[in-house]
Design a protein around this motif. Structure first.
Motif, short mmCIF file in Angstrom:
data_model
loop_
_atom_site.label_atom_id
_atom_site.label_comp_id
_atom_site.label_asym_id
_atom_site.label_seq_id
_atom_site.Cartn_x
_atom_site.Cartn_y
_atom_site.Cartn_z
N GLY A 38 0.83 -1.29 -0.03
CA GLY A 38 0.01 0.09 0.00
C GLY A 38 0.98 1.30 -0.06
N MET A 39 0.08 2.34 -0.44
CA MET A 39 1.05 3.54 -0.17
C MET A 39 2.47 3.45 -0.56
SD MET A 39 -1.10 5.54 2.37
CE MET A 39 -1.95 6.81 1.39
N ARG A 42 5.92 3.45 2.16
CA ARG A 42 6.51 4.11 2.94
C ARG A 42 6.47 3.50 4.20
NH1 ARG A 42 7.04 6.56 -0.45
NH2 ARG A 42 7.00 8.46 -1.46
N GLY A 43 7.38 2.59 4.18
CA GLY A 43 7.79 1.81 5.66
C GLY A 43 6.63 0.68 6.17
N GLY A 44 5.68 0.59 4.98
CA GLY A 44 4.77 -0.30 5.15
C GLY A 44 5.08 -1.68 4.96
N ARG A 79 2.74 -12.71 9.88
CA ARG A 79 1.72 -11.84 9.17
C ARG A 79 1.29 -12.88 8.13
NH1 ARG A 79 0.95 -7.14 10.27
NH2 ARG A 79 2.86 -6.46 10.65
N PRO A 99 6.71 -2.02 13.99
CA PRO A 99 5.97 -0.83 13.53
C PRO A 99 5.91 0.29 14.06
CG PRO A 99 4.66 -2.69 13.55
CD PRO A 99 5.79 -3.00 14.26
N LEU A 100 5.94 1.68 13.49
CA LEU A 100 6.15 2.83 14.22
C LEU A 100 5.00 2.81 15.49
CD1 LEU A 100 7.06 5.73 14.09
CD2 LEU A 100 5.20 6.39 12.79
N GLN A 103 6.79 1.21 18.16
CA GLN A 103 8.14 2.10 18.52
C GLN A 103 7.88 3.24 19.37
OE1 GLN A 103 10.43 3.62 15.30
NE2 GLN A 103 10.39 1.82 14.10
N LEU A 106 2.56 3.15 21.35
CA LEU A 106 1.00 3.36 21.11
C LEU A 106 0.46 1.85 21.18
CD1 LEU A 106 0.63 6.03 18.39
CD2 LEU A 106 0.35 6.45 20.83
N HIS B 109 -5.58 -0.19 -2.57
CA HIS B 109 -3.93 0.06 -2.11
C HIS B 109 -3.57 1.26 -1.82
CE1 HIS B 109 -3.71 -4.35 -2.70
NE2 HIS B 109 -4.71 -4.32 -3.76
N SER B 110 -3.96 2.26 -2.75
CA SER B 110 -3.34 3.76 -2.58
C SER B 110 -4.16 4.55 -3.14
CB SER B 110 -1.94 3.93 -3.34
OG SER B 110 -1.47 5.00 -3.00
N PRO B 331 0.58 -6.70 15.11
CA PRO B 331 0.46 -5.30 15.39
C PRO B 331 0.82 -5.05 13.73
CG PRO B 331 2.54 -5.87 16.47
CD PRO B 331 1.70 -7.07 16.28
N ASN B 332 -0.21 -4.06 13.37
CA ASN B 332 -0.12 -3.55 11.87
C ASN B 332 1.05 -2.99 11.56
OD1 ASN B 332 -2.74 -4.48 11.02
ND2 ASN B 332 -3.75 -2.70 11.69
N ARG B 333 1.31 -2.78 10.33
CA ARG B 333 2.38 -1.88 9.85
C ARG B 333 1.94 -1.03 8.96
NH1 ARG B 333 7.65 -3.15 10.53
NH2 ARG B 333 7.34 -5.56 10.78
N PRO B 334 1.40 0.25 9.43
CA PRO B 334 0.73 1.11 8.47
C PRO B 334 1.96 1.86 7.87
CG PRO B 334 0.62 1.97 10.79
CD PRO B 334 1.13 0.60 10.97
N PRO B 335 1.85 2.34 6.67
CA PRO B 335 2.77 3.20 6.19
C PRO B 335 2.92 4.63 7.03
CG PRO B 335 0.79 3.32 4.71
CD PRO B 335 0.67 2.30 5.86
N ALA B 336 4.13 4.93 7.05
CA ALA B 336 4.54 6.17 7.75
C ALA B 336 5.43 7.44 6.92
CB ALA B 336 5.36 5.80 9.12
N CYS B 363 1.63 12.13 0.21
CA CYS B 363 2.18 11.59 1.67
C CYS B 363 1.65 12.20 2.80
CB CYS B 363 3.97 11.92 1.56
SG CYS B 363 4.88 11.03 0.48
N LEU B 366 -0.86 11.21 5.49
CA LEU B 366 -0.68 10.22 6.49
C LEU B 366 -0.55 11.00 8.01
CD1 LEU B 366 2.26 8.19 4.90
CD2 LEU B 366 -0.03 7.51 5.48
N PRO B 371 1.12 9.77 15.45
CA PRO B 371 0.84 10.65 16.73
C PRO B 371 0.45 11.92 16.48
CG PRO B 371 3.04 10.49 16.03
CD PRO B 371 2.75 9.69 15.33
N MET B 442 4.52 11.03 -3.25
CA MET B 442 3.85 9.87 -2.79
C MET B 442 3.87 8.88 -3.81
SD MET B 442 1.87 8.77 -0.67
CE MET B 442 0.69 7.54 -0.38
N THR B 443 4.02 9.32 -5.21
CA THR B 443 3.78 8.37 -6.22
C THR B 443 5.44 8.00 -6.86
OG1 THR B 443 3.41 10.43 -7.62
CG2 THR B 443 1.80 9.01 -7.33
N GLY B 538 7.21 11.79 15.58
CA GLY B 538 6.85 10.82 14.77
C GLY B 538 7.64 10.25 13.65
N PRO B 540 10.22 7.86 12.15
CA PRO B 540 10.08 6.27 12.46
C PRO B 540 11.65 5.84 12.82
CG PRO B 540 9.53 7.03 10.22
CD PRO B 540 9.76 8.13 10.80
#
Ligand code: SF4
Ligand code: SF4
Lengths: 198, 572
Positions: A38-39, A42-44, A79, A99-100, A103, A106, B109-110, B331-336, B363, B366, B371, B442-443, B538, B540
């Motif tokens: 995704g996206m 960015r570290g995902g 996963r 994940p952030l 870290q 949260l 996805h995006s 734990p999810n790993r969302p983009p950051a 970008c 996000l 946070p 972003m792209t 925030g 990383p």
């Protein structure tokens, strides 16, 4: 062959799967490869599905049918572990990248032992290959993926000369040498401890 | 013959080049971006990043009417932006061929939605081709140009993420250049005055009738007759999944889903005991089959949301045999945002202010997540400033919270500028923050009018954002450096207190382009009191272990933002 690669954005999952897909093509097979992220990474979390055979239809691997999973990070191994077939092989880097949200406190951190136990419980055939550490020892953390490639080469049907060829094609000239070294390192790392053939 | 492994996007670029395409225009958007990036590497094709999709389509239309094969590419929501010229283009038609690529994103996805752009074919009256892998993506571009020229109509080529971003083996051919036809004034064809447009509409309906006949006979739509107990009608990547799950069934694979080949479908259905439609997202094919009075199995079983895959097709249609469940509680790993990203500094400075913030697409979207939680909305390209304007008009003096809009530089050029002009003209109290990171982050870092470079890597004039905003009539335009946290925060506070419309340009190059900015920073564990103040940034590269902050050496870009935050001077 259904091979799933997973890791964290920036770990070189995509180059790794490019190399595999090209190996299969060099062997004259039909091959499909699909990246799922995704996206723009960015570290995902990033995965790549690679399938080769005489004829391949779906670019995606079905859950429970991967012959091999290569994970560049432990949480990502867990996963995607449900993609592994019951007789499948998991090769993972015991590297841990939280994940952030974990870290920065949260979300609660999963203890290492729990993570290890859960991996072992679901993948009977598994091997930990400290590819990232080995890559750092070689002086370039970015060749983690090529160390892994060396490790899984024991389980693939391609002649060794193919790997060198494809690495030459896909890697920038100034990095070919260190990648070949990384490949040899990976092969050695796994040879010490080859799992029994299925 | 030369074979190569290509992604769907790369294959579209190759197909356009082989077909002699000479002009291509696009605005970057996942999953379509790589089409133009690749096409620009071939010689003999003029390629540009247009400022938005409407512009891109009009450029391609202009080029095709001037006599050369042209292509416009965009993501699915981009076609909404280009919808205005799209409908007119169907009336006008073409001179040399015109192919419009829409790359849909089932599964989101995006993207901000997962609309099914096959409906644009039905709506705007354009033929729609749906390739199912890279070889077809390449072939369909070429066939698209041929159809376009034969029937005097633009052709929609619909990809989905799974076709655009998966790779498979493609056979390459050489380029077959087309002699340019030159421009010729054709007033009644290309000038949509009501009197002419009425005639063009009748002509369009005739063209559609002829296209319908073509669709009934084209090899793009093909039968694969096997066991006739089950017959599956499908298009795009859904075909691959269905073939995988039903190796013995009969198939009607549709490469051209509009105009719909009714007779072919009827004939197929007559031989089949059980008819199934497998398609992603909306029941586009199914609706047209139902209109024939047939009652296939389809969306009553298959999901209308998200991507399909072999498992979903299997479980929906055959019932689950062995259910495989993923591991719970990982734990999810969302983009950051990246370490050292200038947006981090801006969002840090916006935290805890009592404001309403309308966000935009990039970008920096996000920043809506913890946070920072520094954003209330994300709607579509350019909707930040206009949303803030509307909210300002609605709330007037009853809500004291200042109305802010946060928009990126590329997005501002895309469609933010009209919104800004609107706030000036219609007098609202909006503070617009342009997060100017000198690229389309972003792209994957495409150039835009503010960067001084074109897609084909030529030097060009740089549009100065500050002067531009002043020219739009905003008097209060201030530049800040988001790396200087205290200063940025102070400026924002001051501008807010003034209660006047303003633009703040928060300017710093994208961290990925800037690379290492300085020495990697370290936390001195003696001085660190574990207050977690720095974690609010925030970044990383910052984490927390054993009651102390820790900087991950391999990720830190050395930007120094965290140094400013620490109350104990523990970072340096
Ligand atoms: S790519 Fe650039 S703008 Fe996007 S998160 Fe990273 S540093 Fe920030
Ligand atoms: S200096 Fe601080 S804020 Fe900048 S990248 Fe390193 S840890 Fe992150």
């Amino acid at each position: 062959m259904n091979l799933l690669v997973c890791g964290v954005g920036g770990q070189g999952v995509l180059l790794f799967s490019d190399i595999l897909a090209r190996l299969a093509m060099a062997a004259g097979l039909d091959v499909k490869k699909s990246e799922v992220h995704g996206m723009a990474q960015r570290g995902g979390s990033v995965t790549s599905h690679i399938r080769w055979s005489k004829k391949v239809y779906s670019p995606l691997i079905e859950e429970g049918t991967a012959d091999i999973i290569v994970a560049f990070e432990q949480l990502e191994a867990l996963r995607y572990i449900h993609f592994l077939s019951t007789a499948g092989l998991l090769i993972y880097d015991p590297l841990r990248i939280d994940p952030l949200p974990v870290q920065i406190g949260l979300v609660e951190k999963m203890p290492d032992e729990v993570l290890q136990e859960r991996i072992a419980a679901r993948a009977a055939l598994n091997r930990a290959i400290p590819a990232f550490a080995a890559a750092c020892d070689l002086g370039n953390p970015r060749v983690q993926n090529t160390v892994m490639l060396g490790a899984i080469s024991h389980f693939l049907e391609f002649p060794l000369s193919f790997y060198e060829q494809v690495i030459n094609q896909l890697v920038k000239p100034q990095f070919v040498e260190i990648n070949l070294k990384a490949f040899a390192t990976g092969r050695a790392l796994l040879k010490e401890n080859l799992p029994a053939k299925k | 013959m030369n074979k190569q492994l290509l992604s769907g996007d790369e294959a579209v670029a190759r197909g356009a080049w082989e077909a002699g395409c000479e002009v291509a225009a696009a605005y970057p958007g996942t999953p379509s971006t790589e089409i133009l990036e690749n096409l620009a590497t071939y010689p003999d094709v003029y390629c540009e990043w247009s400022v938005n999709e409407k512009v891109a389509l009009e450029v391609a239309l202009g080029a095709c009417l001037a006599g050369v094969r042209s292509l416009a590419a965009m993501k699915h929501v981009g076609l909404n932006v280009a919808a205005d010229p799209l409908f007119s283009a169907a009336y006008i038609g073409v001179r040399a061929g015109l192919v419009i690529v829409t790359a849909d994103d089932p599964g989101l996805h995006s993207s901000q939605n997962e609309q099914d752009n096959r409906f644009y074919g039905l709506f705007a009256k354009l033929p729609v081709l749906c390739p199912s892998d890279s070889q077809e993506a390449k072939d369909f571009v070429k066939i698209g140009f041929e159809i376009s020229e034969e029937f005097d109509i633009p052709v929609l080529l619909r990809l989905t993420t799974r076709v655009a971003h998966s790779s498979s083996v493609v056979t390459l051919n050489e380029r077959a250049p087309k002699p340019p036809q030159g421009y010729e004034k054709q007033l009644q064809k290309t000038t949509l005055l009501p009197a002419f447009a009425r005639v063009r509409h009748i002509d369009l309906e005739n063209r559609l009738d002829r296209l319908k006949a073509y669709s009934e006979n084209t090899p793009l739509n093909r039968w694969e007759l096997n066991n006739t107990d089950i017959g599956i009608i499908c298009d795009g990547v859904a075909y691959q999944y269905a073939r995988e799950v039903f190796p013995d069934a009969s198939f009607l694979k549709l490469g051209m889903v509009y105009p719909f080949p009714e007779e072919m479908v009827r004939n197929f259905a007559e031989r089949i005991k059980e008819l199934i439609v497998v398609e992603e997202v909306d029941p586009f094919i199914e609706l047209q089959i139902r209109a024939l009075g047939l009652k296939p199995i389809g969306k009553d079983r298959l999901p209308r949301t998200g991507e399909l895959n072999p498992r979903i097709v299997r479980e929906s249609l055959l019932g689950s045999t062995t259910k495989v469940t993923p591991e719970p509680n990982i734990p999810n790993r969302p983009p950051a945002l990246c370490p050292g990203c200038p947006h981090l500094g801006l969002f840090y400075s916006l935290q805890k202010q009592k404001v309403i913030i309308a966000g935009d697409i990039g970008c920096y979207t996000l920043g809506a997540l913890p946070p920072h939680s520094a954003m209330d909305t994300c709607i579509d390209m350019g909707a930040s400033i206009t949303f803030a304007h509307g909210a300002d008009k609605a709330l007037s003096a009853n809500d004291p919270r200042p109305r802010l809009a946060v928009i990126g530089d590329s997005t501002f050029f895309h469609s933010g500028i009209t919104g800004l002009i609107n706030t000036v003209y219609n007098q609202s109290n909006v503070i617009t923050i342009i997060t100017d990171n000198r690229t389309t982050g972003m792209t994957g870092h495409q150039n835009h009018p503010g960067t001084g470079k074109t897609l084909m890597d030529k030097e060009t004039k740089v549009i100065d954002l500050e002067k531009l905003c002043r020219a739009c009539g905003v008097e209060n335009v201030i530049k800040v450096d988001p790396y200087r946290l205290q200063e940025t925060k102070k400026t924002i506070r001051k501008v807010i207190a003034e209660k006047k419309p303003a633009v703040i340009i928060s300017q710093r190059q994208c961290a990925l382009l800037a690379g290492k900015q300085g020495r990697t920073k370290k936390v001195d564990p003696e001085k660190c009191i574990g207050c977690k103040s720095c974690l609010a940034l925030g970044c990383p590269a910052l984490s927390y272990a054993n009651e102390k902050a820790v900087i991950i050496e391999t990720s830190c870009s050395g930007c120094g933002m965290c140094v400013e935050i620490c109350p104990k001077e523990a970072i340096g």
